[in-house]
Design a protein around this motif. Structure first.
Motif, PDB file in Angstrom:
ATOM      1  N   THR A 121       1.307  17.327  31.790  1.00 40.19           N
ATOM      2  CA  THR A 121       0.069  17.246  31.002  1.00 40.19           C
ATOM      3  C   THR A 121      -0.601  18.601  30.821  1.00 40.19           C
ATOM      4  O   THR A 121      -1.464  18.761  29.967  1.00 40.19           O
ATOM      5  CB  THR A 121      -0.965  16.330  31.688  1.00 40.19           C
ATOM      6  OG1 THR A 121      -1.335  16.921  32.949  1.00 40.19           O
ATOM      7  CG2 THR A 121      -0.406  14.938  31.927  1.00 40.19           C
TER       8      THR A 121
ATOM      9  N   ILE B 207      -4.407   4.988  33.533  1.00 43.67           N
ATOM     10  CA  ILE B 207      -4.439   6.440  33.739  1.00 43.67           C
ATOM     11  C   ILE B 207      -5.336   7.072  32.684  1.00 43.67           C
ATOM     12  O   ILE B 207      -5.219   6.781  31.498  1.00 43.67           O
ATOM     13  CB  ILE B 207      -3.033   7.064  33.588  1.00 43.67           C
ATOM     14  CG1 ILE B 207      -2.019   6.301  34.423  1.00 43.67           C
ATOM     15  CG2 ILE B 207      -3.075   8.549  33.906  1.00 43.67           C
ATOM     16  CD1 ILE B 207      -1.539   6.973  35.653  1.00 43.67           C
ATOM     17  N   LYS B 208      -6.203   7.934  33.172  1.00 44.31           N
ATOM     18  CA  LYS B 208      -7.113   8.640  32.261  1.00 44.31           C
ATOM     19  C   LYS B 208      -6.832  10.129  32.361  1.00 44.31           C
ATOM     20  O   LYS B 208      -6.718  10.661  33.457  1.00 44.31           O
ATOM     21  CB  LYS B 208      -8.548   8.341  32.680  1.00 44.31           C
ATOM     22  CG  LYS B 208      -9.602   9.192  31.998  1.00 44.31           C
ATOM     23  CD  LYS B 208     -10.990   8.742  32.417  1.00 44.31           C
ATOM     24  CE  LYS B 208     -12.066   9.546  31.691  1.00 44.31           C
ATOM     25  NZ  LYS B 208     -13.363   8.878  31.724  1.00 44.31           N
ATOM     26  N   LEU B 209      -6.735  10.771  31.245  1.00 40.34           N
ATOM     27  CA  LEU B 209      -6.582  12.226  31.251  1.00 40.34           C
ATOM     28  C   LEU B 209      -7.818  12.853  30.642  1.00 40.34           C
ATOM     29  O   LEU B 209      -8.168  12.575  29.490  1.00 40.34           O
ATOM     30  CB  LEU B 209      -5.339  12.641  30.455  1.00 40.34           C
ATOM     31  CG  LEU B 209      -5.116  14.156  30.310  1.00 40.34           C
ATOM     32  CD1 LEU B 209      -4.835  14.804  31.658  1.00 40.34           C
ATOM     33  CD2 LEU B 209      -3.984  14.458  29.339  1.00 40.34           C
TER      34      LEU B 209
ATOM     35  N   SER C 266     -12.301  10.647  27.775  1.00 38.54           N
ATOM     36  CA  SER C 266     -10.844  10.753  27.866  1.00 38.54           C
ATOM     37  C   SER C 266     -10.266  11.538  26.698  1.00 38.54           C
ATOM     38  O   SER C 266     -10.642  11.331  25.550  1.00 38.54           O
ATOM     39  CB  SER C 266     -10.211   9.361  27.843  1.00 38.54           C
ATOM     40  OG  SER C 266     -10.784   8.542  28.819  1.00 38.54           O
TER      41      SER C 266
ATOM     42  N   ASN D 241      -6.332   7.876  27.212  1.00 37.28           N
ATOM     43  CA  ASN D 241      -6.247   6.968  28.351  1.00 37.28           C
ATOM     44  C   ASN D 241      -5.294   5.828  28.005  1.00 37.28           C
ATOM     45  O   ASN D 241      -5.215   5.402  26.859  1.00 37.28           O
ATOM     46  CB  ASN D 241      -7.611   6.463  28.817  1.00 37.28           C
ATOM     47  CG  ASN D 241      -8.434   5.849  27.710  1.00 37.28           C
ATOM     48  OD1 ASN D 241      -8.080   5.918  26.540  1.00 37.28           O
ATOM     49  ND2 ASN D 241      -9.541   5.253  28.069  1.00 37.28           N
TER      50      ASN D 241
ATOM     51  N   LEU E 102       1.469   9.531  29.788  1.00 34.71           N
ATOM     52  CA  LEU E 102       0.570   8.593  30.459  1.00 34.71           C
ATOM     53  C   LEU E 102       1.111   7.157  30.426  1.00 34.71           C
ATOM     54  O   LEU E 102       0.879   6.381  31.356  1.00 34.71           O
ATOM     55  CB  LEU E 102      -0.825   8.644  29.824  1.00 34.71           C
ATOM     56  CG  LEU E 102      -1.817   9.618  30.465  1.00 34.71           C
ATOM     57  CD1 LEU E 102      -1.257  11.019  30.595  1.00 34.71           C
ATOM     58  CD2 LEU E 102      -3.133   9.646  29.732  1.00 34.71           C
TER      59      LEU E 102
ATOM     60  N   ARG F 144       3.494   6.834  33.214  1.00 40.63           N
ATOM     61  CA  ARG F 144       2.808   6.777  34.509  1.00 40.63           C
ATOM     62  C   ARG F 144       2.076   5.451  34.699  1.00 40.63           C
ATOM     63  O   ARG F 144       2.077   4.878  35.793  1.00 40.63           O
ATOM     64  CB  ARG F 144       1.830   7.949  34.630  1.00 40.63           C
ATOM     65  CG  ARG F 144       2.550   9.280  34.714  1.00 40.63           C
ATOM     66  CD  ARG F 144       1.579  10.435  34.852  1.00 40.63           C
ATOM     67  NE  ARG F 144       2.303  11.701  34.855  1.00 40.63           N
ATOM     68  CZ  ARG F 144       1.731  12.887  35.012  1.00 40.63           C
ATOM     69  NH1 ARG F 144       0.432  12.964  35.170  1.00 40.63           N
ATOM     70  NH2 ARG F 144       2.453  13.992  34.996  1.00 40.63           N
TER      71      ARG F 144
END
Lengths: 781, 156, 294
Positions: free
Chosen positions: A649, C184-186, C195, C198, C277, C280
């Protein structure tokens, strides 16, 4: 054990209890009877000619007490530096950025004031605007200020030594271009102020500022009143970091409206207006070339920098000099050439922010040094140590390192971070990086050209002799200067810290240039020490006479009188003290106290007043701009940062930071650590998150603390702080700066750690997940 | 039109007439004079205006005064005991957790609320509990240390 | 920052609230936690003539577990949802989503109802709730309707809620054995984040080592509304979980996403992050499913 009784300790800060209980007063916590509320009208356009301003509807709104524009305020030019006064309180011919000030109103309440603003009709003719250095310098670009062709607000060209010869002798020459982004200081307290004229026409301005002194002078000049009739008082301030280092249109508007209405006027910037007013860190575009020998010896450096400066000059002239001069150290560099251009754009004006002018330059160069180390197969620590300056060295641009524990700092962070076990040895995605830096300990010269003292301090003893009242114009803005001055006074006088009471931040008390360029500990500290010594001398003189012993036999320590030549019969002094204080509950016993001696002195001479003053001697070289970068002393620091990069990321997490800083002598150890930790946090924010973003019309997209991202408690790692004390000969008790030097290595240490983790060099800030991700992807190709 | 509300602030009852568009922070600061509650952003980003409402720390800039009607509020002024500083405040002072002080009231309240729920928090829990309170001065290190110190003192 | 003037109502019951909302009509907004609405009003983006405060309505703060359903009062705050043991144990991705929202101070005010109705494309509640197949109950004085959250969002800030309606409740199915979800949050920072992307994912397996029977992948911040990723989901059905399968699903989900460039991030990056994401979140979901023996 320290040889000192008060300083070099972890004394709790004097202001902390008040702040922890909410009792401490900031300017918006104050109010005055009959107070009006002011508000400022700002331009919605980035560049436009003003055709007409119609305030009639606003004036007739019930509750409105005054509306002022350039017509009422006049066109007195002001700015930060007299070398370039290019602002008027309100725009008259045109507006130059979204947020440029046009008018102000005062009304019975804020709601009415805001309503009145919406009733002011401004007719504009929109003009083409420039937002980047490239656009602004382009042939035929629209000019912000007619007198500045190609929108260049200031340029600098300097060469020290012979750069060309230096490159000829180099085995490796490296060039990189590095870009940071516009920052906001993001102090927690937005600017606010409260102005009041008394019935004799004397003005008192309470304001959230770093520099009461400069605000006093600018307000007097713009309002056309004598400096002596202006008193600026700084209550507690919720952070400054540079942008509160100038007189703002907010302050001048409040004063003008108070003058016009005869009532006290309170004004605040909203958080959005803090962003619009800005005066924070510039964007710097550095192209740097370094030449080195095979063994890593630095031979030559060229540094070309373009600063995106916004619509006015503000601090910009100093900034553009600093971004060259601050590469003179802390490495031995024989040849250096600098070309700097500060460029006007139709954006809010940039100014000074922590590490003024030097942060981006430092990041660019320290990253390049790591690239060179990699190319030469040298450990980055080793490369630095081979070139490191030490005490007594003078840079090629004539900055005198009168003390410099740079080597000690590098070794401390190397050992304190377990560098040797980690560098290049961690799993993919994890890495460590190192960098160094140095900074001035107070600008060598005032902002306006003058022979003025930079600080004067008055210390008065209470009539009972028990309390030393320290009066200073210096600015406690959260860094702890009040406590530092109290500690210096107590140490110099030989009394307890609890027996010093500080009153500060008031231009009526004494002269002080204020809280900028990390100057107060050294400069105000000197004046404080001198004032305390003056008091001490006076008290000793009287006591010596009373006891018929030579003055040199007397000293004070921890509030007690010390007789250097054994016991002295002081019963006469004690008896007279006790006689004077019948019924008092604290008859002294045991050793003779300072308090008794000071009471004797009062009886002999009246109120005991000591004064101190400080200004540096002549500093620096003789070349043009030699003043910028000079200082009586330089602090320095080294940092090792450990990161984890999510290789998928691009997200960077800071795991650990180790920081060593040479502050000469830590007057207050806890405060020194606090400055180090805070600097690292601000540097980390600039490295990873912070960027003021604009739309295509010059409007800020993220003028709030939700989307302008400063580090939270979850982003900051544990920081290990190591204090190095080199005992600065020009500092009071050997002390020098810590407030800004500590930010210098943070960004490049992070950049270098990210390289160690990913194998990728990134030359643009901030290191957002996306930027890091792209760099990793690019490298894969 | 103004409405009559009742607030219990720091164990004291108030009856106030407020406009619906007045926020709790403004009423606390400008009507009740409790200026320890600070305004740093006014949109819930910074946490300077933190108060404890019905036992929970909230941004008082996002709460209407009318919404707080009948609720129990603790501001920083209610933390200090009659006998002097609260142990948490003592830890903030001793550990050097205070610099400019503008975030401090909110920090102290978020920390106090944490310790009421969780007397022995670990570092991650401390950092999470104050993660809505921005501080630009300290880098949070000494704030975390102060909260930890207080927890140690109070659970010893 | 001053709020515009408005009228204010504070119903004590749901019935009363529906009545008031029905009477006042278009220019009314329901006020739940206020963490979005009050900010938008301060910024003068919204200026409703009237606010109806829902925070006194006890019926909206209940949870109910019966008839194979799990019903969550929409008036519960994010903090309450995050801390509720029943949700932590059975709907861990929802608990996660709730604990990622804003900051602790925001979470003590912000409600599920508010987070759903304000319909920000990057919001934290919609992806996990949609992954669990949530429906929302919309009540008005003329009755109530139950709408799948999949159909609820119409665009940024827009939903199919009618002006007189109140979102009162979330309805979830009880989780079957061997099913579970991940979220999952980025963001750029660790907290106080909108986010960048997400993703929530839900799978149900036909046994601890079995194949995937159903799958739902929900993508946030990569479209005008939270999106389901149909081809990503399809890739999973009937397959045994493996790294290769998750990679395939991630790629497919990236294909399903409709990100745009804005000042927070580029479409290209967001699309790439959907891939990462999704993998994941699926991984979390599979682990949750395997350990869910119920």
């Amino acid at each position: 054990m320290s040889e000192y009784n008060v300083i070099n300790s972890r004394a709790p800060r004097l202001d902390a209890p008040g702040k922890a209980t909410g009792r401490a007063k900031y300017v918006d916590d104050m109010s005055l009877p009959g107070m009006l509320y002011g508000a400022i009208l700002q331009s919605p356009l980035a560049h436009a000619r003003i055709l007409n301003i119609d305030t009639s509807r606003a004036r007739s709104l019930p509750g409105v007490k005054a509306v002022v524009t350039a017509k009422e305020a006049g066109l007195v030019k002001y700015g930060v530096s007299p070398a370039r006064y290019d602002e008027t309180l309100y725009c008259h011919e045109k507006v130059r950025y979204v947020g440029d000030e046009l008018a102000a109103v005062a009304a019975v309440d804020l709601e009415t004031a805001m309503d009145a603003l919406s009733l002011i009709q401004v007719d504009y003719e929109e003009l083409p605007a420039v937002f980047t250095v490239e656009q602004a310098m382009a042939e035929g670009a629209p000019l912000l200020h007619d007198d500045y062709p190609r929108n260049i607000s200031a340029e600098v060209h300097q060469e020290f030594g012979d750069v060309e010869a230096g490159f000829k002798q180099s085995d490796l020459i490296k060039t990189t271009t590095f870009v940071n982004k516009r920052q906001d200081a993001a102090f927690l307290e937005p600017h606010g102020c409260l102005a009041e004229f008394d019935l004799f026409g004397q003005l008192t301005l309470h304001t959230s500022t770093q520099v009461p002194h400069y605000v006093m002078r600018t307000v007097a000049m713009v309002l056309g009143i004598p400096v002596g009739q202006v008193r600026v008082v700084k209550p507690y301030v919720g952070g400054g970091f540079g942008p509160k280092c100038e007189a703002t249109p907010l302050e001048m508007s409040a004063c003008l409206l108070a003058k016009v209405t005869g009532k006290p006027v309170k004004m605040n910037y909203s958080r959005e207006q803090v962003f619009l007013h800005s005066r924070a860190r510039h964007q710097f575009i550095h192209t740097i070339t370094t030449g080195v020998k095979k063994d890593g010896t630095l031979m030559a450096l060229t540094n070309e920098c373009h600063l995106e400066g916004g619509a006015y000059t503000s601090f910009g002239i100093a900034t553009v000099y600093y971004s060259g001069s601050l590469l003179g150290g802390p490495y031995k560099l024989p040849n250096m050439k600098y070309d700097g251009y500060r460029v006007f754009t139709n954006r809010p004006a940039c100014g000074a922010q922590r590490g003024h002018g030097g942060v981006a330059a430092r990041a660019a160069w320290e990253q390049q040094l790591d690239m060179i180390a990699v190319d030469l197969g040298l450990d980055p620590v080793e490369l630095r140590l081979r070139n490191i300056m030490s005490t007594g060295d003078v840079t090629c641009n004539v900055l005198d390192m009168s003390s410099l524990g740079m080597k000690e700092c590098v070794e401390a962070v190397r050992d304190g971070s377990d560098w040797n076990a980690k560098r290049g040895k961690m799993t993919k995605g994890k890495g460590v990086g190192i960098a160094c830096g140095f900074f001035v300990s107070g600008a060598g010269y005032p902002i306006y050209r003058s022979e003025t003292f930079h600080s004067t301090v008055v210390i008065k003893l209470s009539e009972d002799g028990g309390t030393a009242q320290l009066l200073t114009g210096s600015a406690e803005i959260g860094q702890g200067s009040d406590t530092t001055m109290a500690m210096i006074a107590a140490e110099a006088l030989g009394i307890k810290l609890s027996d010093v009471r500080v009153t500060s931040g008031d231009t009526d008390l004494a002269v002080d240039l204020g809280a900028y360029s990390s100057r107060q500990t050294l400069m105000t500290g000197h004046a404080t020490k001198e004032a305390a010594e003056d008091v001490k001398r006076q008290v000793i003189e009287v006591l010596a006479q009373e006891l018929s012993i030579p003055p040199v036999d007397i000293d004070f320590k921890n509030g007690l009188v010390v007789f250097k030549n054994g016991n002295v019969d002081f019963s006469k002094v004690r008896t007279s003290y006790i006689q004077e204080h019948r019924g008092w509950t604290d008859p002294p016993s045991g050793d003779l106290t300072f308090k008794e001696a000071a009471r004797m002195a009062f009886l002999a001479k009246g109120t005991i007043v000591g004064t101190g003053k400080y200004k540096p001697g002549r500093l620096g070289g003789k070349y043009k701009g030699a003043a910028v970068g000079t200082s009586p002393a330089y602090g320095c620091s080294a940092q090792v940062v450990e990161v984890t990069v999510d290789m998928e990321t691009g997200k960077v997490i800071i795991d650990r930071m180790t920081d060593a800083h040479d502050c000469g002598l830590a007057v207050n150890i806890t405060s020194v650590e606090g400055q180090m930790e805070g600097s690292l946090s601000m540097g980390m924010g600039e490295a990873l998150f912070e960027e003021v973003k604009f739309d295509g019309k010059g409007k800020i997209l993220n003028a709030n603390l939700g989307e302008y991202k400063i580090p939270t408690a979850l982003d900051m790692p544990n920081v290990k702080t190591i204090i190095v004390e080199s005992n600065e000969p020009n500092g009071p008790f050997g002390a020098k700066e810590v407030g800004e030097g500590a930010i210098m290595p943070t960004i490049p240490a992070i950049l270098n750690a990210v390289y160690d983790a990913t194998g990728v060099w990134i030359h643009e800030l901030p290191l957002t997940p996306e930027r890091v991700y792209r760099a990793i992807q690019q490298a894969k190709k | 039109m103004k409405r009559l509300i009742k607030l219990r602030v720091n164990d004291k009852d108030y009856e106030l007439a407020v406009e619906p568009n007045q926020t709790l922070v403004d009423v606390l600061r400008y009507t009740l004079g409790l200026t320890g509650t600070k305004k740093g952003c006014e949109v819930g980003d910074c946490g300077s205006c933190t108060v404890i409402m019905d036992g929970k720390p909230v941004n008082s800039c996002l709460v209407l005064a009318v919404q707080a009607n009948g609720r129990v509020i603790r501001t920083i002024e209610g933390v200090e005991a009659d006998t002097g500083l609260h142990p948490l405040q003592v830890s903030f002072v001793d550990k050097g957790a205070v610099q400019c002080g503008f975030c401090t009231p909110g920090m102290v309240l978020s920390a106090q609320s944490l310790l009421e729920r969780n007397p022995k928090p670990n570092e991650a829990e401390i950092r999470t509990a104050i993660s809505g309170n921005l501080c630009r001065c300290t880098g949070y290190q000494k704030i975390v240390e102060a909260i930890h110190d207080c927890s140690e003192k109070m659970t010893r | 920052m001053l709020l515009p003037k408005f009228d204010y109502h504070e119903p004590a019951t749901l019935g009363e609230a529906c009545q008031v909302m029905g009477d006042l009509g278009q220019k009314t907004k329901a006020l739940a936690g206020g963490t979005d609405l009050i900010v938008n009003m301060k910024k003068k983006i919204l200026s409703p003539a009237c606010l109806v405060y829902l925070g006194r309505i006890k019926e909206m703060k209940k949870i109910d577990s019966s008839n194979g359903l799990f019903k969550i009062g929409a008036g519960l705050t994010a903090a309450e949802v995050a801390e509720m043991e029943e949700i932590k144990n059975n709907y861990s991705a929802l608990s996660r989503g709730a604990s990622c929202l804003g900051s602790p101070l925001i979470r003590n005010l912000a409600t599920i109802a508010g987070n759903l109705v304000s319909a920000r494309p990057a919001a934290d509640f919609p992806p996990p709730l949609m992954a669990y197949g949530a429906r929302v109950v919309l009540k008005s004085s003329s009755g109530e309707r139950v709408v799948s959250l999949d159909d609820f969002f119409k665009g940024p800030g827009q939903t199919l809620i009618a002006p007189e309606e109140i979102l009162t409740e979330i309805v979830l199915d009880k989780l079957r054995p061997f099913s579970g979800a991940g979220y999952i949050k980025l963001g750029t920072r660790q907290t106080l984040e909108i986010s960048l992307v997400n993703v929530a994912a839900f799978v149900s397996l036909d046994g601890p080592d079995g194949v995937i029977k159903t799958a739902r992948i929900v993508l946030g911040a990569v479209g005008p509304v939270p999106l389901r990723a149909p081809s990503g989901e399809k890739a999973l059905i009937g397959e045994k979980p493996s790294e290769a399968l998750l990679a395939k699903a991630g790629e497919a989900a990236a294909f399903d996403s409709k990100p745009i460039d804005d000042y927070r991030g580029s479409a290209e990056y967001r699309r790439a992050m959907v891939d990462v994401l999704t993998r994941r979140a699926l991984n979390e979901a599979i682990n949750a499913a395997r350990s869910n023996l119920n």
